[in-house]
Design an enzyme around this catalytic site. Structure first.
Site, PDB file in Angstrom:
ATOM      1  N   ASP A   1       5.606   0.206  11.846  1.00 39.35           N
ATOM      2  CA  ASP A   1       4.462  -0.402  11.389  1.00 39.35           C
ATOM      3  C   ASP A   1       4.111  -1.902  11.678  1.00 39.35           C
ATOM      4  O   ASP A   1       3.442  -2.518  11.635  1.00 39.35           O
ATOM      5  CB  ASP A   1       4.159  -0.271   9.846  1.00 39.35           C
ATOM      6  CG  ASP A   1       3.956   0.970   9.453  1.00 39.35           C
ATOM      7  OD1 ASP A   1       4.177   1.566   8.146  1.00 39.35           O
ATOM      8  OD2 ASP A   1       3.744   2.093  10.246  1.00 39.35           O
TER       9      ASP A   1
ATOM     10  N   ARG B   1      -4.078  10.447   4.830  1.00 38.05           N
ATOM     11  CA  ARG B   1      -2.924  11.547   4.988  1.00 38.05           C
ATOM     12  C   ARG B   1      -2.135  11.486   3.745  1.00 38.05           C
ATOM     13  O   ARG B   1      -1.656  12.487   3.323  1.00 38.05           O
ATOM     14  CB  ARG B   1      -1.948  11.405   5.990  1.00 38.05           C
ATOM     15  CG  ARG B   1      -2.576  11.322   7.542  1.00 38.05           C
ATOM     16  CD  ARG B   1      -1.503  10.864   8.517  1.00 38.05           C
ATOM     17  NE  ARG B   1      -0.165  11.459   8.102  1.00 38.05           N
ATOM     18  CZ  ARG B   1       0.056  12.696   8.083  1.00 38.05           C
ATOM     19  NH1 ARG B   1      -0.876  13.616   8.605  1.00 38.05           N
ATOM     20  NH2 ARG B   1       1.026  13.163   7.879  1.00 38.05           N
TER      21      ARG B   1
ATOM     22  N   ARG C   1      -8.246  -0.681   5.461  1.00 39.02           N
ATOM     23  CA  ARG C   1      -7.241   0.314   4.856  1.00 39.02           C
ATOM     24  C   ARG C   1      -6.001  -0.182   4.294  1.00 39.02           C
ATOM     25  O   ARG C   1      -5.503   0.276   3.291  1.00 39.02           O
ATOM     26  CB  ARG C   1      -6.972   1.561   5.876  1.00 39.02           C
ATOM     27  CG  ARG C   1      -8.081   2.102   6.288  1.00 39.02           C
ATOM     28  CD  ARG C   1      -7.496   3.435   7.149  1.00 39.02           C
ATOM     29  NE  ARG C   1      -6.854   4.320   6.306  1.00 39.02           N
ATOM     30  CZ  ARG C   1      -6.173   5.456   6.499  1.00 39.02           C
ATOM     31  NH1 ARG C   1      -6.323   5.904   7.752  1.00 39.02           N
ATOM     32  NH2 ARG C   1      -5.146   6.032   5.967  1.00 39.02           N
TER      33      ARG C   1
ATOM     34  N   CYS D   1      -3.799  12.244  13.624  1.00 41.90           N
ATOM     35  CA  CYS D   1      -4.460  11.112  13.400  1.00 41.90           C
ATOM     36  C   CYS D   1      -4.443  10.145  14.820  1.00 41.90           C
ATOM     37  O   CYS D   1      -3.681  10.750  15.707  1.00 41.90           O
ATOM     38  CB  CYS D   1      -4.155  10.233  12.423  1.00 41.90           C
ATOM     39  SG  CYS D   1      -2.612   9.464  12.425  1.00 41.90           S
TER      40      CYS D   1
ATOM     41  N   ILE E   1       9.144   6.530  16.520  1.00 41.00           N
ATOM     42  CA  ILE E   1       8.797   7.473  15.310  1.00 41.00           C
ATOM     43  C   ILE E   1       7.701   8.221  15.535  1.00 41.00           C
ATOM     44  O   ILE E   1       7.259   9.154  15.732  1.00 41.00           O
ATOM     45  CB  ILE E   1       8.462   6.372  14.252  1.00 41.00           C
ATOM     46  CG1 ILE E   1       9.637   5.508  13.935  1.00 41.00           C
ATOM     47  CG2 ILE E   1       8.026   7.226  12.839  1.00 41.00           C
ATOM     48  CD1 ILE E   1      10.896   6.064  13.351  1.00 41.00           C
TER      49      ILE E   1
ATOM     50  N   ARG F   1       1.621  14.177  13.721  1.00 35.90           N
ATOM     51  CA  ARG F   1       1.787  13.882  11.951  1.00 35.90           C
ATOM     52  C   ARG F   1       1.850  15.240  11.192  1.00 35.90           C
ATOM     53  O   ARG F   1       1.181  15.263  10.343  1.00 35.90           O
ATOM     54  CB  ARG F   1       1.279  12.885  11.656  1.00 35.90           C
ATOM     55  CG  ARG F   1       1.254  11.460  12.236  1.00 35.90           C
ATOM     56  CD  ARG F   1       0.481  10.400  11.567  1.00 35.90           C
ATOM     57  NE  ARG F   1       1.324   9.848  10.418  1.00 35.90           N
ATOM     58  CZ  ARG F   1       0.528   8.970   9.729  1.00 35.90           C
ATOM     59  NH1 ARG F   1      -0.459   8.347  10.039  1.00 35.90           N
ATOM     60  NH2 ARG F   1       1.320   8.693   8.697  1.00 35.90           N
TER      61      ARG F   1
ATOM     62  N   LYS G   1       0.806  -1.204  -0.127  1.00 40.94           N
ATOM     63  CA  LYS G   1       0.017   0.038  -0.008  1.00 40.94           C
ATOM     64  C   LYS G   1       0.820   1.410   0.142  1.00 40.94           C
ATOM     65  O   LYS G   1       0.615   2.187  -0.525  1.00 40.94           O
ATOM     66  CB  LYS G   1      -0.678  -0.136   1.276  1.00 40.94           C
ATOM     67  CG  LYS G   1      -1.388   1.376   1.580  1.00 40.94           C
ATOM     68  CD  LYS G   1      -2.208   1.304   2.833  1.00 40.94           C
ATOM     69  CE  LYS G   1      -1.369   1.515   4.131  1.00 40.94           C
ATOM     70  NZ  LYS G   1      -1.161   2.832   4.506  1.00 40.94           N
ATOM     71  N   ASN G   2       1.916   1.247   0.877  1.00 39.48           N
ATOM     72  CA  ASN G   2       2.837   2.488   0.950  1.00 39.48           C
ATOM     73  C   ASN G   2       3.709   2.731  -0.127  1.00 39.48           C
ATOM     74  O   ASN G   2       4.327   3.714  -0.106  1.00 39.48           O
ATOM     75  CB  ASN G   2       3.625   2.447   2.257  1.00 39.48           C
ATOM     76  CG  ASN G   2       2.485   2.570   3.606  1.00 39.48           C
ATOM     77  OD1 ASN G   2       1.330   3.016   3.208  1.00 39.48           O
ATOM     78  ND2 ASN G   2       2.998   2.294   4.807  1.00 39.48           N
TER      79      ASN G   2
END
Ligand code: EPZ
Length: 419
Positions: A306, A93, A398, A117, A328, A122, A22-23
């Site tokens: 993640d 985002r 998502r 979020c 992070i 962020r 996805k990223n």
């Protein structure tokens, strides 16, 4: 609203195939804005964020075709609107990734400032200061970032913090700038490299992607291209955690083990047997005595934020105490309190969570708060005695493509229902 019902304590056994990342898909879709020719992307995951990004591009005037579930053909020859509205940005985002390409190709862009979020404030200050360094004029107007520029001019940009989408936004903007841009302290994530591969296929001149210093020689125009998105390393890592927490054996196919070095190392330290059976597959044996290990999240190539929630779930079943440090994001431990309701012993103090393992988990009604937290609750539920109901699974939709089908195919008792 969809929910998951999970009956735990079944060791997973079988094969799972990893979807596209996805990223990587999100910045690659935004990159299509840089050209008037068609960009074709393969191996896209069919997840909510991709659908949102498609809608954003179409609202701007792009023609987006989906000849099959994992392929998109995007043509941005007729862009009529240069903005990413709040209604879309607040749900995703990554919409800010439209900023660099619109500014570079059209000299104008208006993107709603993404609010914070669940996992943190962020900000996008590093994106904006980088674009200003390239010559953009940026102002904030009723919650929107309004940017204008003549032709962007290359320069040296040093990121105070490593930012993944900040690096991606500036790499795209610099691709059409005049002259040379050097990005220092750039993100090294595989998704950044994947975007650079696509941009170079489109005619960009980018070198150093994957290192902390990326050099971009601007060109006048970019052409269309065809590109296959890399596998999702976080989905692959999530399945490694699933084998660990259920004491099962999984063959994970369609992954890239080179993107999982720190994750594989950590799970091996915890006692897992992980074998690389090819360049695209791992064999994971979780039928071991799990030992507690400490972990701290950092930018790639170190342990990814993640995967923090998924690793925490695993450590609730390990022998001993594990200290998990989240370096992070400032608020990425929401999953801890939900796991405690299932019987875990997790004590959160600021950026650290101390997990005392060896706790039997029992099923409960729990609620997901963000994408990776929801994945960790699925993992905890797979290890728990009895039934768990997970609410708000739209979070998991998502970023995971048919996760319940993939888990069920390996023996998990999981079903999606609507109340
Ligand atoms: C990307 O988000 C990923 N999203 C995130 O994945 C991931 O968690 C994150 O990188 C870190 O790896 C996408 O790629 C679409 P950052 P991004 O900019 O780019 C601070 C998921 O679960 N920062 O690398 O938004 C920021 O607050 C999602 O798939 C600034 O201060 O993250 C954070 O503390 C969640 N100013 C740190 O840097 C800025 O201008 C890293 O953020 C930008 C970032």
């Amino acid at each position: 609203m969809d929910k998951f019902r999970i009956i735990g304590r079944t060791p997973l056994k079988g094969q799972v195939h990893v979807s596209g990342a996805k990223n990587s898909a999100l910045p690659c879709m935004a990159a299509a804005l840089l050209s008037e020719e068609t960009v074709i992307l393969h191996n896209l995951p069919y997840v909510r964020d991709i659908i949102t990004m498609r809608r954003l591009l179409e609202d701007m005037g792009c023609m987006v075709l989906m000849p099959e579930r994992s392929t998109l053909k995007i043509n941005a020859s007729k862009i009529a609107f240069f903005e990413a509205p709040y209604e879309l940005v607040k749900t995703m985002r990554a919409s800010v990734l439209a900023l660099g390409p619109l500014l570079a190709r059209f000299g104008r862009a208006s993107v709603s400032l993404p609010g914070g979020c669940a996992i943190g404030q962020r900000p996008i200050d590093l994106h904006l200061s980088g674009l200003e360094a390239l010559g953009a004029k940026i102002e904030l107007r009723s919650g929107n970032v309004v940017a204008v520029a003549d032709r962007l001019k290359g320069t040296r940009i040093i990121f105070e913090k490593v930012t993944v989408t900040g690096t991606e936004n500036l790499m795209m903007a610099a691709s059409l700038a005049e002259g040379i841009t050097v990005l220092e302290n750039a993100a090294r994530e595989p998704e950044v490299v994947d975007l650079a591969v696509l941009l170079n296929r489109m005619g960009a001149r980018i070198s150093g992607a994957g290192t902390s210093t990326i050099t971009i020689e601007g060109v006048a125009k970019l052409r269309g291209a065809e590109h296959t998105i890399i596998p999702d390393r976080i989905e692959a890592g999530t399945f490694i955690a699933a084998a660990a927490i259920t004491g099962g054996q999984l063959e994970i196919t369609g992954c890239n083990p080179d993107h999982l070095g720190a994750v594989i190392d950590k799970f091996r330290q915890a006692g897992l047997h992980i074998e690389r059976i090819s360049d695209v597959a791992l064999l994971v044996d979780g039928n071991v005595r799990l030992e507690a290990v400490d972990v701290a999240t950092e930018p790639f190539p170190l342990f990814p934020t993640d995967m923090q929630a998924q690793f925490m779930a695993t450590m609730t079943q390990a022998r001993g105490r594990s200290v998990i440090t989240e370096n992070i994001f400032e608020n990425r431990f929401m999953h801890a309190s939900e796991m405690c309701r299932m019987g875990a012993s997790i004590n959160v103090q600021g950026r650290q969570a101390v997990v005392d393992g060896n706790r039997r988990l029992t099923g409960a009604k729990v609620q997901a708060s963000d994408l990776r937290a929801s994945a960790s609750l699925v993992l905890a539920a797979l290890a728990a005695d009895g039934e768990t109901i997970i609410d708000r699974v739209y979070h998991i939709d998502r970023g995971y493509d048919r996760i319940e089908e993939k888990l069920r195919s390996c023996g998990a008792q999981i079903e999606r229902f609507r109340e």
